[in-house]
Design an enzyme around this catalytic site. Structure first.
Site, PDB file in Angstrom:
ATOM      1  CB  SER A  61      42.547  44.966  40.044  1.00 57.84           C
ATOM      2  OG  SER A  61      43.740  46.237  40.214  1.00 57.84           O
ATOM      3  CE  LYS A  98      39.921  44.483  36.681  1.00 58.66           C
ATOM      4  NZ  LYS A  98      40.219  43.433  35.370  1.00 58.66           N
ATOM      5  CE1 TYR A 138      41.085  47.469  36.058  1.00 61.81           C
ATOM      6  CE2 TYR A 138      41.599  48.355  38.243  1.00 61.81           C
ATOM      7  CZ  TYR A 138      41.671  47.452  37.128  1.00 61.81           C
ATOM      8  OH  TYR A 138      42.974  46.306  37.670  1.00 61.81           O
TER       9      TYR A 138
END
Length: 324
Positions: A193, A222, A218
């Protein structure tokens, strides 16, 4: 957020977060737009796609299966996998291609359960794959979560960390030996991402015990995907020259089909055979974040990851890792 809203947010993250990393000796850092290869046959290829039942994973599964690959759908729920398989077959039959001269054969699809939130389930999944006694040429690590509230898996790890990163590491490491014997062109694809650029390698708070932010957890997960030491540790070995194509990346896509395209290109394009190290965003080769390329931090992450997974790595896998 409610489960429904969180699921919607995850889908949005999927749509803005696909891309690939491979090395290309000709392209270097040029921003050449890559195109989808044509007339590719995957009749003798077996691919694993995690999170294959929806979103980008569904699109990747459909494309690979249409090219003739046997695709293993790695999902938590048999019900959702069966529904996806039914929809994939219907979509296939209702979308004949110009070169199809005879009745379309059914797609070769198989479900094997996988819960990335449980390392026991992940290890069981790898054992189920090995028990098939067949070559595996493609592993596409697509499943993941985003914007999840603070919570921990049954193994005690922060959910983004384990589901997006650690579980996929265990799959890759356990299947390294098998995949190395599966042919000359073996590839692992990881969906990452744009949020990896927001990530930090803060080993004092890697599990979010000191402070917690959904978007940062998050982004961190990634970043771990992009920086993973698997990408560096095997680069000089015979395995790595044939195996790498650790696909990670970023990019903004219009829909799930477009979002799947970069991963599909990286997985099947002859241009990337035996290549590693170039980051592809929205179909273009670009460098990933500077932090993700820090060799010292990569080594630290590798040591930390292996320490967590040693309990689940088989002796054969550990021996293979040490020898390569």
């Amino acid at each position: 957020l409610s489960d429904r809203l969180e699921g919607t947010f995850n889908l949005v993250l999927d749509l803005i977060s696909i891309g690939v990393i491979v090395s290309h000796p000709i392209m270097g850092n040029k921003t050449t737009k890559l195109s989808m290869p044509e007339n590719i046959s995957l009749d003798n290829i077996t691919a694993i796609v995690t999170g294959a039942n929806r979103g980008i994973g569904y699109g990747i599964t459909f494309a690979l299966a249409r090219m003739g690959a046997t695709v293993i759908l790695a999902c938590r729920s048999q019900e959702s996998a069966n529904e996806a398989i039914e929809n994939l077959q219907l979509e296939h039959k209702s979308s004949p291609r110009k070169d199809d001269q005879e009745e379309l054969k059914e797609l070769k699809l198989q479900f094997i359960p996988l819960d990335l939130g449980s390392l026991r389930s992940v290890y069981k999944f790898t054992e189920d794959i090995k028990s098939l006694n067949k070559p595996i040429q493609l592993l596409i690590c697509n499943a993941g979560i985003g914007n999840a509230s603070q919570g921990y898996t049954e193994d005690g790890y922060e959910r983004h960390f384990q589901i997006n990163y650690l579980g996929h590491c265990l799959i890759a490491l356990e299947l390294l030996s098998l995949m190395n014997k599966s042919g000359e062109d073996i590839r692992i694809v990881q969906v990452s991402s744009i949020a990896h650029t927001l990530g930090k390698l803060d080993f004092d708070n890697i599990q979010g015990n000191k402070s917690y932010s959904r978007i940062h957890m998050y982004g961190n997960s990634k970043l771990y995907q992009v920086a993973t030491e698997i990408n560096r540790n095997f680069q000089d070995s015979f395995l790595w020259r044939n195996f790498d194509n650790m696909i990670k990346g970023i990019g903004i896509m219009k829909n799930c089909k477009d979002g799947a395209n970069s991963a599909i290109i990286a997985a099947i394009s002859p241009a990337f055979k035996g290549c590693s190290g170039v980051y592809i965003s929205d179909g273009k080769c670009i460098p990933p974040s500077k932090l993700s390329r820090n060799v010292q931090q990569q080594q630290k992450l590798w040591d930390y990851t292996i320490g967590l997974l040693k309990e689940y790595l088989s002796q054969d896998s550990l021996k293979f890792i040490e020898e390569n």
